[in-house]
Design an enzyme around this catalytic site. Structure first.
Site, PDB file in Angstrom:
ATOM      1  N   ASP A  45      89.297 130.871  55.286  1.00  0.00           N
ATOM      2  CA  ASP A  45      88.122 131.705  55.193  1.00  0.00           C
ATOM      3  C   ASP A  45      88.409 133.234  55.289  1.00  0.00           C
ATOM      4  O   ASP A  45      89.287 133.546  55.702  1.00  0.00           O
ATOM      5  CB  ASP A  45      87.261 131.383  56.432  1.00  0.00           C
ATOM      6  CG  ASP A  45      88.079 131.601  57.836  1.00  0.00           C
ATOM      7  OD1 ASP A  45      89.375 131.133  57.818  1.00  0.00           O
ATOM      8  OD2 ASP A  45      87.645 131.966  58.616  1.00  0.00           O
ATOM      9  N   HIS A  80      94.665 130.405  57.293  1.00  0.00           N
ATOM     10  CA  HIS A  80      93.451 130.219  57.103  1.00  0.00           C
ATOM     11  C   HIS A  80      92.782 130.804  55.833  1.00  0.00           C
ATOM     12  O   HIS A  80      93.428 131.440  55.198  1.00  0.00           O
ATOM     13  CB  HIS A  80      92.262 130.837  58.106  1.00  0.00           C
ATOM     14  CG  HIS A  80      92.678 132.411  58.502  1.00  0.00           C
ATOM     15  ND1 HIS A  80      91.657 133.062  57.586  1.00  0.00           N
ATOM     16  CD2 HIS A  80      93.406 133.279  58.995  1.00  0.00           C
ATOM     17  CE1 HIS A  80      91.840 134.266  57.807  1.00  0.00           C
ATOM     18  NE2 HIS A  80      93.035 134.380  58.829  1.00  0.00           N
ATOM     19  N   GLU A 124      89.111 130.500  60.966  1.00  0.00           N
ATOM     20  CA  GLU A 124      89.671 131.649  61.822  1.00  0.00           C
ATOM     21  C   GLU A 124      88.724 132.691  62.331  1.00  0.00           C
ATOM     22  O   GLU A 124      89.008 133.428  63.511  1.00  0.00           O
ATOM     23  CB  GLU A 124      91.089 132.009  61.180  1.00  0.00           C
ATOM     24  CG  GLU A 124      92.091 132.603  62.162  1.00  0.00           C
ATOM     25  CD  GLU A 124      91.541 134.145  62.406  1.00  0.00           C
ATOM     26  OE1 GLU A 124      92.134 134.685  63.476  1.00  0.00           O
ATOM     27  OE2 GLU A 124      91.274 134.705  61.400  1.00  0.00           O
ATOM     28  N   GLU A 125      87.895 133.219  61.079  1.00  0.00           N
ATOM     29  CA  GLU A 125      87.692 134.510  61.285  1.00  0.00           C
ATOM     30  C   GLU A 125      86.020 134.207  62.390  1.00  0.00           C
ATOM     31  O   GLU A 125      85.652 135.324  62.661  1.00  0.00           O
ATOM     32  CB  GLU A 125      86.913 135.047  59.938  1.00  0.00           C
ATOM     33  CG  GLU A 125      88.415 135.405  59.126  1.00  0.00           C
ATOM     34  CD  GLU A 125      89.224 136.583  59.652  1.00  0.00           C
ATOM     35  OE1 GLU A 125      88.941 136.923  60.483  1.00  0.00           O
ATOM     36  OE2 GLU A 125      90.045 136.942  58.789  1.00  0.00           O
ATOM     37  N   ASP A 137      94.779 138.448  54.345  1.00  0.00           N
ATOM     38  CA  ASP A 137      94.387 137.891  55.370  1.00  0.00           C
ATOM     39  C   ASP A 137      93.253 136.871  55.015  1.00  0.00           C
ATOM     40  O   ASP A 137      92.178 137.142  54.798  1.00  0.00           O
ATOM     41  CB  ASP A 137      93.476 138.875  56.323  1.00  0.00           C
ATOM     42  CG  ASP A 137      93.205 138.131  57.599  1.00  0.00           C
ATOM     43  OD1 ASP A 137      93.557 136.945  58.000  1.00  0.00           O
ATOM     44  OD2 ASP A 137      91.994 138.740  58.238  1.00  0.00           O
ATOM     45  N   HIS A 168      90.362 143.187  56.817  1.00  0.00           N
ATOM     46  CA  HIS A 168      88.959 143.437  57.194  1.00  0.00           C
ATOM     47  C   HIS A 168      88.247 144.531  56.491  1.00  0.00           C
ATOM     48  O   HIS A 168      87.373 144.911  56.847  1.00  0.00           O
ATOM     49  CB  HIS A 168      88.864 143.222  58.698  1.00  0.00           C
ATOM     50  CG  HIS A 168      89.216 141.919  59.226  1.00  0.00           C
ATOM     51  ND1 HIS A 168      88.761 141.492  60.553  1.00  0.00           N
ATOM     52  CD2 HIS A 168      90.013 141.013  58.882  1.00  0.00           C
ATOM     53  CE1 HIS A 168      89.407 140.278  60.790  1.00  0.00           C
ATOM     54  NE2 HIS A 168      89.799 139.865  59.814  1.00  0.00           N
ATOM     55  N   ASP A 210      99.622 135.001  60.048  1.00  0.00           N
ATOM     56  CA  ASP A 210      98.293 135.891  60.218  1.00  0.00           C
ATOM     57  C   ASP A 210      98.525 136.878  61.202  1.00  0.00           C
ATOM     58  O   ASP A 210      97.483 136.980  62.005  1.00  0.00           O
ATOM     59  CB  ASP A 210      97.349 134.583  60.411  1.00  0.00           C
ATOM     60  CG  ASP A 210      95.853 135.137  60.374  1.00  0.00           C
ATOM     61  OD1 ASP A 210      95.661 135.947  59.665  1.00  0.00           O
ATOM     62  OD2 ASP A 210      95.314 134.646  61.138  1.00  0.00           O
TER      63      ASP A 210
HETATM   64 ZN    ZN Z   1      93.650 136.269  59.660  1.00  0.00          ZN
END
Ligand code: ZN
Length: 463
Positions: A88, A86, A151-152, A117, A436, A175
């Site tokens: 995003d 992903h 995805e997020e 990520d 994150h 991921d």
């Molecule tokens: Zn991810």
């Protein structure tokens, strides 16, 4: 293992980091939908950028309504392998020492939001495919690289794409982490509601705690009236939470109770200290002159402080492959006689959503409470003995020299709803790349190594 591919990847490192820095520079956090761009301008822009780079490498690309992009290794042939990443990202957040959307290299690490990520792994997949193409390696089966942009925020991109197109029979997503994640527990989110009539002179006036459903809550507070210091201290002691609690006197016989615990992800709640269940345990050990403290007592018998396996809810379960059920009472709100608690349950392969749901319903109704909101997804498993999973494990140990094997997790990855899907990389066991968080990074060595692993996997799976 293919020396030519390895040399190609080593020689193309500067190009890889260049591509990654172009992607990191686009702050592809989900934005306001505009016509034709369901996840906002930046998510559409990062997808367009990726597809234009892929097409400049000579791959067949397609933009599926600015939700998902596909990049095929060969222009023809139904793909038998899908690789899913992903583009995003989550918002930058605070605490960065380098600009989060301008990739920064220092000490062999590449810093920036999305480097691990999942933009970094996406670049590794793209260059693995390019290496295979440019080295002239001919495979008999096609590979489709699928890049999503939501995805997020719940993977609506993939849910949409699955309705438009058939996914390849084997899909891996870098991921997650190595070696191979083939089992993901089922997940339930729900809400319990209870009511009381707070009309006493010794009573709970309000309570709240927690901010997100998928984390052990770090703090909780309540306001009570009519209890002495001795009563409060004794309740805290009896609940076993004295070290987490502080009291502050307020006007008119009121006391503010503050609880400070320790946060943890809902899939590993035993690593945290639940401030909400600690608060309920304390409130339940106060004896008021209305039924507010009774209500907290009942809630606390279902969600005792320190318990995370669902034993008191009578939903505890465990199996050898996927481990034990976990539960977290994560968000609490109480005022004017109405209490709601939101919770997160992760359950093993031996249970179903329906079975847990009926267990919760009867546990709540036995305490005059109600299940007022509920959603669930079943566990995910891809056969550890399949050629696909065995090959991925072998590739990992061959390329890295590290021990391979399948792992089960409590969290859900991008392939949770994809049959035959596994997570494969891209974080290495024991390494924390600050996904994150502030300071997210991928090391240059891991960038190269991931590309080699993916190239090797594609070659062995599609030869
Ligand atoms: Zn991810």
């Amino acid at each position: 293992m293919n020396a030519e591919i390895y040399n190609y990847i080593d020689a193309n490192l500067a190009k890889m980091t260049g591509t990654l820095s172009e992607l990191v520079a686009i702050p592809s956090v989900r934005g306001k939908a505009v016509p034709g761009k369901p996840y906002g301008e930046e998510c559409a822009r990062v997808l367009e950028k990726m597809l234009s780079i892929a097409s400049s490498f000579g791959f067949k690309t397609e933009n599926h309504k600015n939700r998902v992009g596909t990049i095929d290794l060969y222009p023809e042939g139904e793909p038998t392998l899908g690789i899913l990443c992903h583009l995003d990202v989550v918002p930058a957040g605070s605490g960065w020492r380098t600009p989060p959307f301008s990739m920064f290299m220092s000490g062999g690490k590449l810093y920036g939001r999305g480097t691990m990520d999942d933009k970094g792994p996406a670049v590794c997949v793209l260059y693995a495919m390019k290496a295979i193409k440019d080295c002239g390696i001919n495979l008999s089966q096609n590979v489709r690289f699928i890049v999503g942009t939501d995805e997020e925020n719940g993977s609506s991109d993939l849910a949409w794409y699955k309705k438009q197109a058939k996914l390849p029979p084997r899909v891996f997503t870098p991921d997650g982490s190595y070696p191979v994640i083939n089992i993901e527990k089922g997940m339930i989110r729900g809400e319990v509601t209870a009511k009381c009539t707070p009309n006493g002179t010794k009573s709970v006036l309000s309570a709240e705690g927690g901010t997100v459903i998928n984390a052990v809550p770090e703090s909780a507070t309540a306001e009570v009236i009519g209890f002495s210091d001795v009563e409060l201290a004794l309740a805290a002691k009896n609940a076993g939470v004295t070290s987490l609690v502080s009291f502050k006197k307020a006007a008119a016989g009121r006391t503010i109770i503050s609880v400070t615990g320790k946060s943890a992800h809902a899939s590993t709640p035993a690593e945290g200290k639940n401030a909400v269940t600690a608060l309920c345990a304390l409130l339940g050990r106060l004896y008021g002159d209305d039924d507010s403290t009774v209500m907290f007592r009942k809630l606390s018998t279902l969600f005792p402080y320190g318990e995370t396996d669902g034993k008191s809810l009578k939903i505890a379960a465990s199996d050898e492959k996927s481990g034990a059920l976990t539960e977290v009472l994560s968000i609490l709100s109480y005022s004017k006689g109405v209490l709601t608690g939101r919770f997160d349950v992760r359950f093993p392969l031996c249970r179903t959503v329906d079975k847990i749901k009926s267990g919760l319903k009867s546990a709540f109704s036995a305490k005059d409470m109600e299940l007022t909101d509920f959603s669930g997804v079943e566990p995910h498993e891809t056969d550890a003995e399949s050629d696909f999973v065995k090959t991925l494990n072998k590739v990992y140990s061959d390329v890295t020299g590290a021990r391979s094997g399948c792992i089960a997790i409590g969290g859900g990855t991008y392939v949770h709803d994809i049959e035959g899907g596994v997570a494969f990389g891209a974080e290495f066991p024991g390494e924390d790349c600050k996904i994150h968080s502030a300071g997210e990074f991928i090391s240059v060595d891991r960038l190269k190594q991931n590309a080699k692993i993916f190239a090797e996997a594609i070659i062995r799976l599609c030869k």
